[in-house]
Design an enzyme around this catalytic site. Structure first.
Site, PDB file in Angstrom:
ATOM      1  CG  ASP A 127     -48.849  54.397 -36.706  1.00 49.45           C
ATOM      2  OD1 ASP A 127     -49.099  53.596 -37.820  1.00 49.45           O
ATOM      3  OD2 ASP A 127     -48.020  55.251 -36.494  1.00 49.45           O
ATOM      4  CE  LYS A 181     -46.106  57.891 -39.038  1.00 47.27           C
ATOM      5  NZ  LYS A 181     -45.971  57.114 -37.908  1.00 47.27           N
TER       6      LYS A 181
END
Ligand code: ATR
Length: 280
Positions: free
Chosen positions: A108, A71
């Site tokens: 997210d 990520k």
């Protein structure tokens, strides 16, 4: 399959990635919307991430998700990073643009906020102080999400105080770093408690915290989803508090990614939730 519709490919790059629930989630939506396409597992070693991402366009992918450990590294490998993802410092979604360049997003933060709203549609970030436990990678998206939604005071407790202080310095107000030992006092008057640590996860030590100081209107959320009902959430429910498990965040973060690639914002239905719950 309708041959007149384009075939759209997407997937998740991770290492390891075999246990990802993302294929089950996205392929469910592909079927639900009668689309042509597939979402696949893409096991990619860290040293091959650049090659793999550059290969997306050639392979005809609309984009991909990124999971552990990619990520942060992936941010440097895309052509454009969305400002919210830039603040969070990580991307979990890559979109191949029509000109072939790669854009990076982080869904997210959306997923987390939406999981709270699903549990309590009138939830507001400015309803009262928030206590966040943990200052790792997962905490970053949640801190940015809460601050963007207008949280006025965020009490950030972490075992390593220096990490909490570093995040408070980076993100600024409304985040205040507190020592781990003060996590129970921090709950005084709080509207929301969030656990972003690994404590309480299957195979990890328990999260030791008394919820006595939380007011009766407080919500408690845990981003852990194995087990679905952590001891923290069970203790919250036992007090009559609204408890939000981590599966809501996992399912909701997938929705805007799917929309980027397939052009339709999918819904989180009880059927999908039950299907994924059965795999936990
Ligand atoms: P993630 O990316 O999932 O957030 P991480 O970056 O490894 O994972 O962060 C794990 C979090 O759990 C950290 O806040 C960590 O505290 P430290 O910063 O002090 O390491 C916290 N954590 C893990 N084990 C813990 C324990 N036994 N007691 C308290 N906090 C713990």
């Amino acid at each position: 399959m309708n041959p007149d519709k384009p075939f759209i490919l997407a997937g998740v790059m991770g290492w390891p990635v075999a246990h990802s629930r993302s294929p089950a989630i996205h392929n469910h939506w592909i079927r639900e919307h009668g689309l042509n396409g597939s979402y696949v597992l893409l096991p990619v070693q860290p040293e091959r991430l650049g090659d793999a991402m550059r290969g997306l366009r050639a392979l005809g992918f609309a984009g991909c998700n990124l999971t552990i450990p990619h990520k942060v590294a992936a941010m440097a490998l895309v052509d454009r990073v969305d400002p919210l993802a830039q603040r969070i410092g990580a991307i979990n979604t890559v979109v191949v643009q029509t000109d072939g360049t790669l854009a990076g997003y982080n869904t997210d933060a959306f997923g987390y906020i939406q999981s709270l709203l699903d549990a309590r549609p009138d939830w507001r970030a400015d309803a009262g102080p928030v206590t966040v436990l943990g200052a790792g990678g997962a905490a970053r998206a949640i801190l940015v999400a809460l601050a963007e939604r207008g949280a006025k005071e965020i009490r950030l407790c972490n075992r390593s105080l220096d990490k909490a202080q570093a995040l408070a310095a980076e993100f600024g107000a409304p985040i205040r770093a507190l020592p781990w030992e003060e996590r129970e006092q921090a709950l005084e008057g709080c509207a929301l408690l969030v656990n972003t640590t690994s404590l309480g996860m299957k195979g990890q030590p328990a999260l030791e915290i008394s919820l006595d100081a939380l007011p009766p209107h407080a919500m408690v959320s845990d981003i852990i989803y194995v087990p679905l009902e952590t001891e923290l959430l069970a203790a919250a429910r036992a007090r009559g508090l609204v408890a939000v498990d981590g599966l809501g965040m996992l399912l909701n973060q997938a929705r805007p990614a799917f929309e980027h690639w397939f052009g339709v914002m999918p819904a989180l239905t009880p059927e999908l939730r039950h299907m994924v719950e059965a795999t936990l």
